[in-house]
Design a protein around this motif. Structure first.
Motif, mmCIF file in Angstrom:
data_model
loop_
_atom_site.group_PDB
_atom_site.id
_atom_site.type_symbol
_atom_site.label_atom_id
_atom_site.label_comp_id
_atom_site.label_asym_id
_atom_site.label_seq_id
_atom_site.Cartn_x
_atom_site.Cartn_y
_atom_site.Cartn_z
ATOM 1 N N ALA A 291 -9.515 50.474 -32.300
ATOM 2 C CA ALA A 291 -9.617 49.176 -32.973
ATOM 3 C C ALA A 291 -8.506 49.025 -34.021
ATOM 4 O O ALA A 291 -8.177 49.957 -34.753
ATOM 5 N N GLY A 292 -7.929 47.853 -34.065
ATOM 6 C CA GLY A 292 -6.854 47.585 -35.013
ATOM 7 C C GLY A 292 -5.470 47.845 -34.454
ATOM 8 O O GLY A 292 -4.477 47.719 -35.192
ATOM 9 N N THR A 293 -5.372 48.185 -33.164
ATOM 10 C CA THR A 293 -4.077 48.439 -32.540
ATOM 11 C C THR A 293 -3.620 47.196 -31.782
ATOM 12 O O THR A 293 -4.395 46.610 -31.014
ATOM 13 N N SER A 294 -2.403 46.778 -32.001
ATOM 14 C CA SER A 294 -1.825 45.626 -31.301
ATOM 15 C C SER A 294 -0.755 46.105 -30.324
ATOM 16 O O SER A 294 -0.142 47.166 -30.519
ATOM 17 N N PHE A 295 -0.529 45.307 -29.262
ATOM 18 C CA PHE A 295 0.381 45.715 -28.190
ATOM 19 C C PHE A 295 1.381 44.606 -27.898
ATOM 20 O O PHE A 295 1.039 43.419 -27.917
ATOM 21 N N VAL A 296 2.606 45.028 -27.603
ATOM 22 C CA VAL A 296 3.642 44.126 -27.092
ATOM 23 C C VAL A 296 4.395 44.876 -25.994
ATOM 24 O O VAL A 296 4.449 46.117 -25.984
ATOM 25 N N TRP A 297 4.969 44.109 -25.057
ATOM 26 C CA TRP A 297 5.725 44.688 -23.951
ATOM 27 C C TRP A 297 7.162 44.201 -24.024
ATOM 28 O O TRP A 297 7.442 43.092 -24.473
ATOM 29 N N LEU B 188 10.668 39.857 -24.885
ATOM 30 C CA LEU B 188 9.474 40.309 -25.581
ATOM 31 C C LEU B 188 8.256 39.584 -25.018
ATOM 32 O O LEU B 188 8.198 38.350 -25.018
ATOM 33 N N LEU B 189 7.289 40.361 -24.548
ATOM 34 C CA LEU B 189 6.066 39.814 -23.961
ATOM 35 C C LEU B 189 4.910 40.120 -24.900
ATOM 36 O O LEU B 189 4.609 41.287 -25.163
ATOM 37 N N GLU B 190 4.264 39.065 -25.416
ATOM 38 C CA GLU B 190 3.204 39.215 -26.406
ATOM 39 C C GLU B 190 1.900 38.617 -25.885
ATOM 40 O O GLU B 190 1.908 37.766 -24.980
ATOM 41 N N PRO B 191 0.761 39.055 -26.464
ATOM 42 C CA PRO B 191 -0.522 38.475 -26.050
ATOM 43 C C PRO B 191 -0.588 36.977 -26.370
ATOM 44 O O PRO B 191 0.065 36.482 -27.296
ATOM 45 N N ASP B 192 -1.416 36.275 -25.596
ATOM 46 C CA ASP B 192 -1.631 34.830 -25.767
ATOM 47 C C ASP B 192 -0.331 34.031 -25.648
ATOM 48 O O ASP B 192 -0.171 32.961 -26.254
ATOM 49 N N ARG B 193 0.579 34.572 -24.879
ATOM 50 C CA ARG B 193 1.854 33.870 -24.723
ATOM 51 C C ARG B 193 2.422 34.198 -23.342
ATOM 52 O O ARG B 193 3.011 35.256 -23.147
ATOM 53 N N GLU B 194 2.212 33.298 -22.412
ATOM 54 C CA GLU B 194 2.645 33.515 -21.041
ATOM 55 C C GLU B 194 4.142 33.229 -20.905
ATOM 56 O O GLU B 194 4.651 32.229 -21.416
ATOM 57 N N THR B 195 4.834 34.123 -20.229
ATOM 58 C CA THR B 195 6.266 33.985 -19.975
ATOM 59 C C THR B 195 6.498 34.126 -18.485
ATOM 60 O O THR B 195 6.315 35.231 -17.926
ATOM 61 N N VAL C 271 0.207 39.182 -21.197
ATOM 62 C CA VAL C 271 -0.225 40.387 -21.906
ATOM 63 C C VAL C 271 -1.604 40.136 -22.502
ATOM 64 O O VAL C 271 -1.817 39.131 -23.198
ATOM 65 N N PHE C 272 -2.543 41.058 -22.248
ATOM 66 C CA PHE C 272 -3.899 40.960 -22.793
ATOM 67 C C PHE C 272 -3.985 41.705 -24.121
ATOM 68 O O PHE C 272 -3.124 42.516 -24.468
ATOM 69 N N HIS C 273 -5.058 41.443 -24.856
ATOM 70 C CA HIS C 273 -5.221 42.065 -26.174
ATOM 71 C C HIS C 273 -5.460 43.571 -26.086
ATOM 72 O O HIS C 273 -5.213 44.292 -27.057
ATOM 73 N N ASN C 274 -5.974 44.054 -24.938
ATOM 74 C CA ASN C 274 -6.175 45.506 -24.796
ATOM 75 C C ASN C 274 -4.901 46.239 -24.379
ATOM 76 O O ASN C 274 -4.906 47.447 -24.158
ATOM 77 N N GLY C 275 -3.782 45.514 -24.263
ATOM 78 C CA GLY C 275 -2.504 46.129 -23.951
ATOM 79 C C GLY C 275 -2.088 46.058 -22.505
ATOM 80 O O GLY C 275 -0.979 46.489 -22.161
ATOM 81 N N SER C 276 -2.916 45.519 -21.621
ATOM 82 C CA SER C 276 -2.589 45.455 -20.197
ATOM 83 C C SER C 276 -1.585 44.332 -19.933
ATOM 84 O O SER C 276 -1.654 43.260 -20.536
ATOM 85 N N LEU C 277 -0.651 44.589 -19.007
ATOM 86 C CA LEU C 277 0.361 43.623 -18.597
ATOM 87 C C LEU C 277 0.037 43.151 -17.181
ATOM 88 O O LEU C 277 -0.160 43.964 -16.274
ATOM 89 N N GLU C 278 0.000 41.828 -17.004
ATOM 90 C CA GLU C 278 -0.286 41.252 -15.695
ATOM 91 C C GLU C 278 0.967 40.551 -15.166
ATOM 92 O O GLU C 278 1.587 39.751 -15.868
ATOM 93 N N ILE C 279 1.320 40.882 -13.918
ATOM 94 C CA ILE C 279 2.386 40.181 -13.204
ATOM 95 C C ILE C 279 1.712 39.430 -12.066
ATOM 96 O O ILE C 279 1.223 40.038 -11.110
ATOM 97 N N THR C 280 1.664 38.110 -12.162
ATOM 98 C CA THR C 280 0.881 37.325 -11.206
ATOM 99 C C THR C 280 1.543 37.245 -9.842
ATOM 100 O O THR C 280 0.864 37.269 -8.814
ATOM 101 N N ASP C 281 2.860 37.140 -9.794
ATOM 102 C CA ASP C 281 3.568 37.001 -8.521
ATOM 103 C C ASP C 281 4.820 37.870 -8.583
ATOM 104 O O ASP C 281 5.892 37.439 -9.020
#
Length: 522
Positions: free
Chosen positions: A316-322, A329-336, A341-351
């Protein structure tokens, strides 16, 4: 003794205790926290809430100990086994218990019922051989458990059941031959375990494939050095992966990791495991281990890919960026584009596309603990149709080779077992031809064959030789009509019979039918 405890109310409504009140409070404290006698046992040394009873030849816990003590040291005594009555009084405030360097050989369920709030338990340097289930279930607040330097060969899966807050477990210098995987996977796994010291045991192989599913925050605290491992490229790949992730157990004890060949059963020749890749492990083997631990991910064009940030500080209290391969820079709540990027640190590539291949970096930041960690993951995106054509060609080649081998075997079997004319038939034909050719040659030959001799004469004539002598026209003086074989009279005719020259059958026949007259000796 009677005490009059009274107070004087003040204008502010706060009670003021006088001297008699303070004395009353002191007596009540001693009566609650003290023993029956209110004195420290003679076999121990007491200092406020610490009691030390070391090296006193004790076989049981003294009954007249302070009930409000927080630390009890019973090391270097003669305690042989732990049972429900070995601690006679309930010690609710006791949080540290040291029973090392005794002779404890067994622990019975319920032995810690009178010490339910322990946080630190030291049972090291005893004679424990196995841990049954469950022996520590009353210690729900325990955080540190020391069991090193015993003779433990077996640990049941539920032996540590109930230790929901256990953070550190020391099992080094025992006789364990299998890695206790149940601590991380299964019904009785320890969710808060951050350190497991299982060094210097008898472990030869590791369940690497199953360990790959264990999060990094658990793996980073496993100490394995000093075990007699077999030399194996998969083990080497796992330890190299941990070393590149800067896991302290591998970085700090790199020189303590050794292995031996499987042919060396007794482990006389120890080889360094983490130096210069002397095992000559192939790159594909190392990459397969990295893939198992999530360091390399493969995908096809158009796939949806989710990559987890396996950080050691993912609390708890850890933030993630890719950070993408093109430094975006890929950040949570910001689709590029097709990244999220989700708050738990997971990165999703949709296509996933071919240009998405490359090295991605996950950065975990914990501002409260002032910690950060960077995890690199390589993503390989390939074209499914191209790979499929290559695979199809490889399959066709393999199938053709297999079909040719089967056809060859069938033809060989047909040749061996289904021949039209057997060998006996061929032998008879060959003998018949030889007989016909012999009869034909005898008809064409004008010379009559010699008469057949009886069997006895054939045997007698075997090995004999015929000598033909040239006659002398006019016998010289002194010969008396005898034929002189050689100029020297001392040479006898038997020397001619001992000649080693052998004649063929044709030569013998010609000699018999020679026109030269034979002059017998008189």
């Amino acid at each position: 003794m009677s005490l009059n405890c009274w107070t004087n109310p003040t204008l502010l409504g706060i009670s003021n205790l006088n001297c008699k009140g303070l004395a009353c409070l002191l007596v009540l404290t001693v009566s609650v926290c003290g023993s029956a006698s209110g004195m420290c046992p003679t076999a121990c040394v007491c200092a406020s809430d610490i009691v030390s009873c070391t090296n006193r030849n004790l076989s049981r816990v003294p009954a007249n100990l302070y009930k409000c003590m927080k630390r009890l040291d019973l090391s270097y005594n003669r305690i042989g086994f732990l049972e429900p009555e070995w601690v006679p009084v309930l010690f609710e405030k006791l949080n540290t218990l040291i029973v090392s360097h005794n002779s404890i050989s067994s622990i019975i369920t319920g032995s810690f019922a009178t010490t339910p709030n322990l946080k630190f338990l030291d049972l090291s340097s005893n004679s424990l051989k196995s841990l049954g289930s469950p022996v520590f279930q009353e210690l729900r607040a325990l955080e540190v458990l020391l069991l090193y330097n015993n003779h433990i060969t077996q640990i049941e899966s539920s032996a540590f059941g109930g230790l929901y807050k256990l953070q550190k477990l020391y099992l080094s210098y025992n006789l364990l031959s299998h890695f206790p995987l149940d601590l991380y996977i299964g019904k009785h796994k320890l969710t808060e375990l951050a350190l497991l010291d299982i060094s210097f045991n008898h472990i030869q192989t590791m369940p690497i494939q199953r360990l790959s599913s264990v999060p990094a925050r658990y793996l980073s605290g496993i100490y394995l050095h000093g075990n007699p491992f077999y030399c194996d490229c998969t083990l080497y790949s796992m330890l190299i992966f941990w070393y590149q992730r800067h896991f302290s157990p591998v970085v700090d004890f790199r020189n303590e990791y050794a292995c031996s060949l499987r042919s060396d059963r007794r482990g006389y020749n120890k080889l360094p495991l983490l130096h210069d890749n002397f095992l000559n492990c192939s790159e594909s083997t190392i990459n397969s281990s990295f893939q198992a631990f999530g360091f390399i991910r493969d995908a096809q064009v158009g796939d949806r890919l989710v990559v987890h940030c396996d950080s050691r500080i993912s609390d708890a209290g850890t933030s993630f960026v890719w950070l993408s391969p093109d430094n975006r820079l890929l950040e949570p709540d910001r689709e590029t584009d097709n990244f999220r990027v989700f708050h738990n640190g997971s990165l999703e590539i949709t296509d996933a596309q071919l240009e998405d291949s490359g090295l991605y970096s996950c950065i975990a930041i914990n501002k409260k603990r002032l910690l950060n960690e960077t995890i690199e993951v390589r993503i390989n995106v390939s074209n499914f149709t191209v790979n499929r054509s290559h695979a199809h060609e490889a399959f066709n080649t393999a199938f053709t080779t297999l079909a040719a081998c089967v056809a060859s075997i069938i033809l060989v079997l047909l040749y061996l077992y289904l021949t039209p004319c057997p060998c006996q038939c061929k032998t008879k034909k060959r003998k018949r031809k030889l007989n016909q050719s012999g009869a034909h040659s005898s008809i064409l030959n004008s010379t009559p064959p010699p008469p057949e001799l009886p069997a006895d004469e054939k045997k007698a004539s075997t090995g004999k030789r015929v000598v033909f002598l040239e006659p002398v026209n006019e016998p010289k003086h002194g010969q008396n009509g005898k034929v002189k074989l050689f100029p020297n009279d001392n040479v006898i005719a038997e020397s001619i019979l001992k000649t080693t020259r052998t004649k063929s059958d044709s030569d013998s026949v010609n000699s018999v039918f020679s026109d030269t007259p034979f002059m017998p000796s008189t």
